[in-house]
Structures are given as structure tokens and as C-alpha cells.
Design a protein around this motif. Structure first.
Motif, PDB file in Angstrom:
ATOM      1  N   MET A  84      -2.780  21.407  -9.828  1.00  0.00           N
ATOM      2  CA  MET A  84      -2.624  22.687  -9.147  1.00  0.00           C
ATOM      3  C   MET A  84      -2.515  22.473  -7.647  1.00  0.00           C
ATOM      4  N   ALA A  85      -3.327  21.563  -7.094  1.00  0.00           N
ATOM      5  CA  ALA A  85      -3.301  21.290  -5.657  1.00  0.00           C
ATOM      6  C   ALA A  85      -1.929  20.773  -5.240  1.00  0.00           C
ATOM      7  N   ALA A  86      -1.381  19.860  -6.039  1.00  0.00           N
ATOM      8  CA  ALA A  86      -0.084  19.288  -5.701  1.00  0.00           C
ATOM      9  C   ALA A  86       1.006  20.357  -5.699  1.00  0.00           C
ATOM     10  N   SER A  87       0.913  21.290  -6.651  1.00  0.00           N
ATOM     11  CA  SER A  87       1.926  22.331  -6.733  1.00  0.00           C
ATOM     12  C   SER A  87       1.793  23.361  -5.626  1.00  0.00           C
ATOM     13  N   MET A  88       0.587  23.460  -5.027  1.00  0.00           N
ATOM     14  CA  MET A  88       0.358  24.490  -4.021  1.00  0.00           C
ATOM     15  C   MET A  88       0.630  24.014  -2.602  1.00  0.00           C
ATOM     16  N   VAL A  89       0.609  22.710  -2.377  1.00  0.00           N
ATOM     17  CA  VAL A  89       0.773  22.192  -1.030  1.00  0.00           C
ATOM     18  C   VAL A  89       2.245  22.231  -0.635  1.00  0.00           C
ATOM     19  N   GLU A  90       2.538  22.958   0.395  1.00  0.00           N
ATOM     20  CA  GLU A  90       3.914  23.053   0.873  1.00  0.00           C
ATOM     21  C   GLU A  90       3.876  23.480   2.331  1.00  0.00           C
ATOM     22  N   GLY A  91       4.947  23.225   3.034  1.00  0.00           N
ATOM     23  CA  GLY A  91       5.045  23.660   4.419  1.00  0.00           C
ATOM     24  C   GLY A  91       4.047  22.989   5.337  1.00  0.00           C
ATOM     25  N   GLY A  92       3.503  21.829   4.949  1.00  0.00           N
ATOM     26  CA  GLY A  92       2.590  21.098   5.816  1.00  0.00           C
ATOM     27  C   GLY A  92       1.159  21.575   5.768  1.00  0.00           C
ATOM     28  N   GLU A  93       0.843  22.589   4.987  1.00  0.00           N
ATOM     29  CA  GLU A  93      -0.520  23.093   4.916  1.00  0.00           C
ATOM     30  C   GLU A  93      -1.331  22.218   3.976  1.00  0.00           C
ATOM     31  N   ASP A  94      -2.559  21.866   4.379  1.00  0.00           N
ATOM     32  CA  ASP A  94      -3.332  20.930   3.569  1.00  0.00           C
ATOM     33  C   ASP A  94      -3.784  21.571   2.267  1.00  0.00           C
ATOM     34  N   ALA A  95      -4.052  20.699   1.262  1.00  0.00           N
ATOM     35  CA  ALA A  95      -4.390  21.168  -0.077  1.00  0.00           C
ATOM     36  C   ALA A  95      -5.679  21.973  -0.085  1.00  0.00           C
ATOM     37  N   PHE A  96      -6.672  21.554   0.698  1.00  0.00           N
ATOM     38  CA  PHE A  96      -7.950  22.256   0.693  1.00  0.00           C
ATOM     39  C   PHE A  96      -7.761  23.698   1.150  1.00  0.00           C
ATOM     40  N   ASP A 123      -7.528  16.343   1.735  1.00  0.00           N
ATOM     41  CA  ASP A 123      -7.815  15.945   0.354  1.00  0.00           C
ATOM     42  C   ASP A 123      -8.032  17.176  -0.525  1.00  0.00           C
ATOM     43  N   PRO A 124      -7.388  17.246  -1.696  1.00  0.00           N
ATOM     44  CA  PRO A 124      -7.560  18.413  -2.570  1.00  0.00           C
ATOM     45  C   PRO A 124      -8.985  18.486  -3.111  1.00  0.00           C
ATOM     46  N   PRO A 125      -9.582  19.671  -3.152  1.00  0.00           N
ATOM     47  CA  PRO A 125     -10.958  19.807  -3.622  1.00  0.00           C
ATOM     48  C   PRO A 125     -11.044  20.070  -5.123  1.00  0.00           C
TER      49      PRO A 125
END
Length: 346
Positions: free
Chosen positions: A4-16, A211-213
Motif C-alpha cells: 500500500m505504501a509503495a502504491s501511495m508514494v508519488e510526487g516526491g511525498e514520503d511514504a510515512f 520509510d513506510p510505517p
């Protein structure tokens, strides 16, 4: 969660930050299916049994602070987070500082209890310099020290000295911004976190902000011990949620009263105080974090240096206010330290 974290990270915004916003979102409500629930008591790929030392605390010592025998604790750890322990279950009684609100009835102006967001104990944290000092100190509560030292001893940290604490008071729309806690001078000692009342979504990340939480529930009576490699991880609370059906916090019963016995460190609550405590925790959450500030032989530097790497820890009372990345209202902020994360049923 990683997918889910990988799919949500876009536009340079961190996963957390992305995942924090996901769980904080009100409309549409988020999907909670990926949130780890330790109360299910079923080890899996992420949840693993964690060891405690039954010999570290005798049954008599445990009972004196309102705990079950250590051998009966349900303790879990998380894969990939060495040093984290979590115990699930009632710790005994709610915090002994009780503030009374107005009688029920027509709408009342906000009381002191309604406005309360945090209380500090022992060494009082300076939110401007992000430091502790010997000059800003009051005696640490003896009963909370006894409880904390026994839990720490069972988790492999004998001699833990509870020197500072923060009580964070969460309403249903509160959150806690992304931060890491490093203000204590000794990072080898654990952080203990006690939860009462409504449940929370707790996010535990890594040593880097991007880092994704991992998301997990913190229920009433849960104790989290953070130490070792997990001591300086980023973490946050994006959302407060209803307590599980059938739990004491869900129906207003409040935590069970521990049996009183000779030498007990737990003071009995009056019926009035218990009603006030149960009523508050039915609609709110109280989190108590306890930490050791100084290691053996350590003392405060004459000119303390501020910590610039951490975000201010904030509990935001309005969900439309930023929950991270700003200083926020002083009445809603506190910085806490974390060791490895273990959860256990005590």
C-alpha cells in the motif's frame, strides 16, 4: 502495508506522510484491513511471540502494582522491529490524576478537563529547546515508577529508573504528528507507553522519515515497550477509533480495579473518581509514556543543546489542522522517547 505504501508514494511525498494522511482521512473513511490487531492473539507473518522473564518480577511484586503474574502475560513483537514488545490487556487501574467535569445535562462551556491535552511528570520537557534540565523537575509519582520498573524488568531492563513522563489526552478528532524521540541523554533504556480508553491507530516507521510505517491498533490496557534498534524510529498516531466491542472502554465500565493487598502501590479510587475516569475514557484516550532520562553516572550538561532532527510531538484537537511539520499550540504538544516496541498482555 508495504504494498500500500509503495502504491501511495508519488510526487516526491514520503511514504510515512502519505499513510498518515490516509488513516487521518475522514471522507471517505480509510480501509483498516491492513492494521495489525494484537488483541486477536494470533501470531502471523508480522506478529511473533516475544519472550519476557518471569523471574524478573515475582507474583507478589506484580500484584502490588496491579499486574497479572508475568507468566500469564501475552507478549508480542513485530518482524523487522527488533526490540519492540507489546502486551495487550488491562494494566489494572487508570491514571490516578482525576479531573472532574460538569454534571451531565445541557451543553456546558468547555471545562479544564475538556481543554486538557498534556501533563508532564518528573523532569519536565522544554518544548522550545527540546531538552530536559535539572532545574525543571518535580518528584516522579512513586506508583507509576513501581509499575514501570517492574514491566521494564520483565522485558529485560532491570534497574529501569522512571524519571520523566508525559500524559497525552486525545479526543475523538485528535492526532499525534510524525516524530522521533531523542531528547533523553541515555537511549539504551526503553520507553514504556500505556494506553487507556478509546483505541488508536499507531504508525511505526524506520530511522528515515521516508520509510513506510506499519499500522497497528493500540487498545485500552495495552503496554508498548520500545528499545534497542526501535528506540529512535519515527512514529505517529493519525487517528483515534472506537474501542473494541465488549471491552471495558467500549461500554463505560473503565479498567478493572486491581485487588488491594498489603504493600500495594496502587491507591484505591473512590467511586466518584472511578465514575469520572470511566466516563472520560469512554469518549477519549489517555496515553502515558514513561522514560529514563539519564544513564548511570550521567548528569545534565551545563549548556544543553537542542535537538533539531525531531518533529515536535503534537496532539491536534482539530482534524483540519496540520498534524505534523509545525509547532502547533503549546497546550497540545509533547515529545516522547521510544525504545524497542513490544506489546504484552499484563
Amino acid at each position: 502495508m508495504a504494498k500500500m505504501a509503495a502504491s501511495m508514494v508519488e510526487g516526491g511525498e514520503d511514504a510515512f506522510r502519505k499513510i498518515f494522511k490516509f488513516y487521518k482521512r475522514r471522507n471517505p473513511p480509510p480501509d483498516f484491513s491492513d492494521v495489525i490487531d494484537f488483541s486477536k492473539r494470533v501470531p502471523g507473518d508480522q506478529v511473533v511471540p516475544a519472550a519476557v522473564d518471569p523471574g524478573g518480577v515475582s507474583d507478589v511484586e506484580a500484584a502490588r502494582v496491579g499486574l497479572q503474574p508475568v507468566r500469564d502475560w501475552r507478549v508480542f513483537g513485530l518482524q523487522g522491529f527488533p526490540g519492540t514488545h507489546r502486551t495487550g490487556g488491562e494494566t489494572g487501574s487508570c491514571p490516578t490524576t482525576v479531573l472532574h467535569g460538569p454534571p451531565s445535562g445541557k451543553t456546558q462551556p468547555k471545562t479544564l478537563l475538556d481543554r486538557l491535552r498534556w501533563v508532564t511528570l518528573g523532569y519536565h520537557y522544554n518544548w522550545d529547546t527540546k531538552t530536559y534540565s535539572a532545574n525543571h523537575h518535580t518528584p516522579f509519582p512513586a506508583d507509576l515508577h513501581s509499575l514501570s520498573s517492574r514491566i521494564a524488568s520483565a522485558c529485560g531492563f532491570p534497574g529501569f529508573n522512571a524519571e520523566a513522563g508525559i500524559l497525552n489526552y486525545y479526543r475523538s478528532d485528535s492526532s499525534l504528528g510524525i516524530h522521533v524521540d531523542e531528547s533523553e541523554l541515555d537511549h539504551s533504556r526503553p520507553l514504556l507507553s500505556f494506553s487507556f480508553g478509546k483505541s488508536a491507530i499507531f504508525l511505526l516507521g524506520g530511522t528515515r522519515r521516508q520509510d513506510p510505517p506499519t499500522a497497528m491498533y493500540m487498545h485500552s490496557g495495552d503496554v508498548m515497550v520500545m528499545s534497542g534498534q526501535s528506540r529512535l524510529l519515527y512514529h505517529a498516531v493519525p487517528r483515534i477509533v472506537a474501542a473494541p466491542q465488549g471491552s471495558p472502554a467500549s461500554d463505560g465500565r473503565g479498567p478493572a480495579s486491581p485487588l488491594q493487598q498489603d504493600g500495594s502501590a496502587v491507591e484505591p479510587l473512590s467511586e466518584q473518581d472511578r465514575d469520572a475516569c470511566s466516563g472520560y475514557t469512554h469518549s477519549s484516550r489517555v496515553n502515558v509514556t514513561v522514560r529514563q532520562v539519564l544513564g548511570p553516572g550521567q548528569s545534565f550538561p551545563e549548556t544543553p543543546s537542542s535537538h533539531q532532527r525531531t518533529d515536535a510531538e503534537q496532539t491536534e484537537g482539530r482534524h483540519d489542522r496540520p498534524a505534523e511539520g509545525e509547532r502547533g499550540k503549546r497546550s497540545r504538544g509533547r515529545s516522547s522517547s521510544c525504545d524497542s516496541v513490544d506489546t504484552a498482555e499484563t
